[in-house]
Design a protein around this motif. Structure first.
Motif, PDB file in Angstrom:
ATOM      1  N   GLY A  10      -7.840 -38.406 -32.556  1.00 21.51           N
ATOM      2  CA  GLY A  10      -7.705 -39.515 -31.606  1.00 21.51           C
ATOM      3  C   GLY A  10      -8.814 -39.506 -30.560  1.00 21.51           C
ATOM      4  N   GLN A  11      -8.729 -40.457 -29.640  1.00 22.82           N
ATOM      5  CA  GLN A  11      -9.779 -40.601 -28.606  1.00 22.82           C
ATOM      6  C   GLN A  11      -9.959 -39.313 -27.794  1.00 22.82           C
ATOM      7  N   VAL A  12      -8.852 -38.823 -27.238  1.00 18.19           N
ATOM      8  CA  VAL A  12      -8.949 -37.642 -26.379  1.00 18.19           C
ATOM      9  C   VAL A  12      -9.172 -36.386 -27.223  1.00 18.19           C
ATOM     10  N   ARG A  29      -4.286 -35.380 -37.815  1.00 15.43           N
ATOM     11  CA  ARG A  29      -2.959 -35.591 -38.388  1.00 15.43           C
ATOM     12  C   ARG A  29      -2.860 -35.080 -39.840  1.00 15.43           C
ATOM     13  N   ASP A  33       0.769 -32.227 -38.967  1.00 17.01           N
ATOM     14  CA  ASP A  33       1.678 -33.303 -38.559  1.00 17.01           C
ATOM     15  C   ASP A  33       2.648 -32.717 -37.534  1.00 17.01           C
ATOM     16  N   ILE A  34       2.599 -33.214 -36.298  1.00 14.92           N
ATOM     17  CA  ILE A  34       3.433 -32.591 -35.257  1.00 14.92           C
ATOM     18  C   ILE A  34       4.921 -32.825 -35.476  1.00 14.92           C
ATOM     19  N   THR A  59       0.546 -44.322 -30.188  1.00 10.47           N
ATOM     20  CA  THR A  59       0.030 -45.029 -29.003  1.00 10.47           C
ATOM     21  C   THR A  59      -0.028 -46.547 -29.156  1.00 10.47           C
ATOM     22  N   LEU A  96      -0.344 -34.246 -23.260  1.00 11.37           N
ATOM     23  CA  LEU A  96      -0.873 -35.483 -22.675  1.00 11.37           C
ATOM     24  C   LEU A  96       0.235 -36.519 -22.521  1.00 11.37           C
ATOM     25  N   TYR A 122       7.321 -47.618 -25.877  1.00  8.64           N
ATOM     26  CA  TYR A 122       6.299 -46.559 -25.874  1.00  8.64           C
ATOM     27  C   TYR A 122       6.487 -45.652 -24.651  1.00  8.64           C
ATOM     28  N   LYS A 126       7.499 -41.689 -24.535  1.00  6.29           N
ATOM     29  CA  LYS A 126       6.642 -40.678 -23.896  1.00  6.29           C
ATOM     30  C   LYS A 126       7.419 -39.951 -22.790  1.00  6.29           C
ATOM     31  N   VAL A 145      -2.302 -39.470 -17.896  1.00  4.99           N
ATOM     32  CA  VAL A 145      -3.575 -40.181 -17.736  1.00  4.99           C
ATOM     33  C   VAL A 145      -3.333 -41.676 -17.947  1.00  4.99           C
ATOM     34  N   VAL A 148      -7.191 -45.244 -21.200  1.00  2.00           N
ATOM     35  CA  VAL A 148      -8.204 -44.374 -21.816  1.00  2.00           C
ATOM     36  C   VAL A 148      -9.233 -45.190 -22.595  1.00  2.00           C
TER      37      VAL A 148
END
Ligand SMILES: NC(=O)c1ccc[n+]([C@@H]2O[C@H](COP(=O)([O-])OP(=O)(O)OC[C@H]3O[C@@H](n4cnc5c(N)ncnc54)[C@H](OP(=O)(O)O)[C@@H]3O)[C@@H](O)[C@H]2O)c1
Length: 288
Positions: A10-12, A29, A33-34, A59, A96, A122, A126, A145, A148
């Motif tokens: 991902g971005q971060v 991923r 896989d979390i 996201t 995050l 979402y 989170k 954050v 992003v």
């Protein structure tokens, strides 16, 4: 220090993996896989591992409204699996999170101890994840954050650049306030947190905010993008959230009070305008 980065596609996650290089075990991923406890256990195995950073998340804010099951599976239960597995191995976790856990009411920046009151699925998923992480692993740093953007992945900057080539006029929401934050600035902050929290005697576990300054709105952000980018400059019309209905409601006030991370870790808010120029340059999109 050996970091395990989850969600490294991902971005971060990508920005963090680029900064750490081979010092980290960066798993996207496909590699971990979390939502799969066995996969997470494998990812965290080995005596060299000192810390886990969970950048993995669902996201897609609007899609989550019709896909709550998947959003909660990743953002709440997946987050808990990571935090619990880390705790079982005696490892701390940096997790995050987002400004979207807050209601967005008022005009003051949100403080870390403010109750969560998300206005969309979402944000609720989170928020549930944040609570699960905190309960599963006392040695946690929750880093919330906002807004992003970066070189990798989909984000507002890239969307603006694309739409700017397609249209003469863009109508952009001007009543949602927040702090745009470069993925690479988040990565730098995570590394500072990681260095501090793996030192013997560290005890400042808990929730921290980190975002770019100064606060702006999406219209202001778009103006800054087109003011620095090469290529066509569409006319930017400021509109309200009501004039741009989306499946998921957005908090109007997404500003985050970032004093705590400065006081405890000495981490300053980056000026997102400088970071934006850096990102545009890396994308080959900066004006000459
Ligand atoms: N983007 C924002 O504006 C924003 C704002 C505030 C906070 N945040 C938070 O910041 C963190 C990083 O966000 P980001 O912008 O880097 O998000 P991102 O670009 O969407 O990256 C998330 C990554 O997680 C991966 N992922 C999804 N489900 C997974 C699973 N079950 N196991 C492993 N990986 C999985 C995704 O893979 P696929 O692409 O294959 O699904 C994606 O590569 C998240 O916690 C997010 O909630 C983001």
């Amino acid at each position: 220090m050996k970091l395990v980065i989850l969600g490294a596609g991902g971005q971060v996650g990508r920005a963090l993996a680029e900064r750490t290089g081979p010092a980290a075990r960066a798993l996207d991923r496909n590699s971990c896989d979390i939502c799969d406890p066995a996969s997470v256990a494998r990812a965290l195995s080995g005596p060299e591992v000192e810390l886990v950073v969970n950048c993995a998340a669902y996201t897609a804010v609007d899609r989550a409204e019709g896909d709550a099951e998947r959003a909660y599976a990743v953002n709440a239960r997946g987050a808990e699996i990571v935090a619990r597995t880390a705790a079982d191995r005696g490892l701390p976790v940096i997790h995050l999170s987002t400004d979207y856990v807050y209601s967005g009411a008022g005009s003051e920046p949100h403080r870390e101890d403010e109750p969560c009151a998300p206005v969309n699925v979402y944000g609720a998923s989170k928020s549930a994840g944040d609570a699960s992480v905190a309960a599963a692993n006392p040695r946690h740093l929750l880093l919330r954050v906002s807004w992003v953007f970066g070189v990798h992945g989909a984000n507002f900057v890239k969307t603006m650049l694309r739409l700017g080539r397609e249209r003469d006029e863009l109508r952009i929401v001007a009543d949602q306030t927040g702090g745009p934050t470069a993925a690479d600035d988040i990565a730098a902050a995570i590394i500072r947190l990681a260095e501090s929290c793996t030192r013997p005697g560290f005890a400042a576990w808990g929730t921290y905010h980190f975002c770019g300054a100064p606060a702006t709105n999406w219209h202001g952000f778009a103006e800054a993008i087109f003011g620095r980018a090469r290529g066509p400059r569409p006319r930017l019309v400021a509109i309200t959230s009501r004039e741009y209905p989306t499946p998921a409601a957005r908090p109007l006030n997404s500003t985050l009070d970032c004093r705590r991370i400065k006081e405890v870790f000495g981490i300053e808010q980056p000026d997102w305008r400088g970071s934006l120029t850096r990102v545009l340059t890396a994308l080959g999109e900066a004006a000459a």
